[in-house]
Design a protein around this motif. Sequence first.
Motif, mmCIF file in Angstrom:
data_model
loop_
_atom_site.group_PDB
_atom_site.id
_atom_site.type_symbol
_atom_site.label_atom_id
_atom_site.label_comp_id
_atom_site.label_asym_id
_atom_site.label_seq_id
_atom_site.Cartn_x
_atom_site.Cartn_y
_atom_site.Cartn_z
ATOM 1 N N SER A 1 10.071 48.071 -2.138
ATOM 2 C CA SER A 1 9.906 46.885 -1.296
ATOM 3 C C SER A 1 9.866 45.609 -2.138
ATOM 4 N N VAL B 1 4.983 46.278 1.061
ATOM 5 C CA VAL B 1 4.376 46.711 -0.202
ATOM 6 C C VAL B 1 2.929 47.130 0.035
ATOM 7 N N TYR B 2 2.174 46.290 0.725
ATOM 8 C CA TYR B 2 0.756 46.565 0.978
ATOM 9 C C TYR B 2 0.580 47.739 1.937
ATOM 10 N N ILE C 1 0.803 50.993 0.096
ATOM 11 C CA ILE C 1 -0.426 51.286 -0.661
ATOM 12 C C ILE C 1 -1.511 51.800 0.271
ATOM 13 N N ILE D 1 2.507 43.480 -8.432
ATOM 14 C CA ILE D 1 2.576 42.718 -7.180
ATOM 15 C C ILE D 1 2.136 41.278 -7.423
ATOM 16 N N GLU E 1 -0.458 47.204 -8.572
ATOM 17 C CA GLU E 1 -1.068 45.995 -8.018
ATOM 18 C C GLU E 1 -0.930 44.816 -8.980
ATOM 19 N N TRP F 1 3.827 56.560 -2.392
ATOM 20 C CA TRP F 1 3.513 55.161 -2.095
ATOM 21 C C TRP F 1 3.897 54.240 -3.240
ATOM 22 N N GLN F 2 3.806 54.717 -4.483
ATOM 23 C CA GLN F 2 4.175 53.861 -5.613
ATOM 24 C C GLN F 2 5.653 53.484 -5.547
ATOM 25 N N SER G 1 6.286 51.046 -2.648
ATOM 26 C CA SER G 1 5.845 49.689 -2.987
ATOM 27 C C SER G 1 6.839 49.026 -3.934
#
Length: 249
Positions: A139, A121-122, A125, A229, A226, A132-133, A136
């Motif tokens: 994942s 996930v990180y 980003i 997350i 974020e 990337w969204q 993330s």
Amino acid sequence: MKVEKYKLSLQVLEYLSAQTSDYVLKQNIISEPSSGRGDLERHFNITLTNREKNILALSIGDLQEKGLIEAVFRDVVNSGNDLTITDKGRKALEKRVLDELDELLLGLNSDSGLINMRYGVYDAILNKQTDWQRQSAASLVELIDHTLRTIAPNDKVIAQTWYIAETTSKTGVTRKHRVRYCLEQKIPSRSKSDKEIIEKAWQLIEACRGKLEGIKHASEDKEEVEQLIKLVEDALICLLKKPQHENNG
């Protein structure tokens, strides 16, 4: 070299644990002015790009925030940037975990690579690819699903007296079944308040997962991703952490 924040963080801990000096300057770990190549690169015989060195700098900051490394304030010129590994950091390196959730996931003894899923996930980003969204979100969904299957496998759930197969699920077992099984192992009594806890935990996990499924198909801003997350990680800690009275023996 594929840059992984988790891997870089462990390499920082490994490098600092191998030092015989009282401290190492942060800037020297990342990039020495004379050569442009940092101590970490030389120690592991790797080469980092400028973007990757920025990820390394973020990793060092996170390690310091978690108390795994610390400044010793002994360097006259660079006081505050003179770093050393802490006892907590040495223990983390030995277990190869960076925080409480890492340790809880590792303790599940899963073959699914749960920690790698988490840090995927990180990495998505930080790598800033165009999707990337979605990466993330995917994942995180994978982490939720694999964690629930690990702590509440089908055979264990089906064996429960309260279990009723759900026809919409291929296996008959749903995420709600798994969450209920997990929490009832931690909270054996069936009081009203216990049931409310189970329901709230289920609602949080399912709400987060539903939002993440949406993000997989539509780009969202970084701030919202974020926030999700953090919610998912807090919910997983709630699911996996043993009750306080068990921790105290």
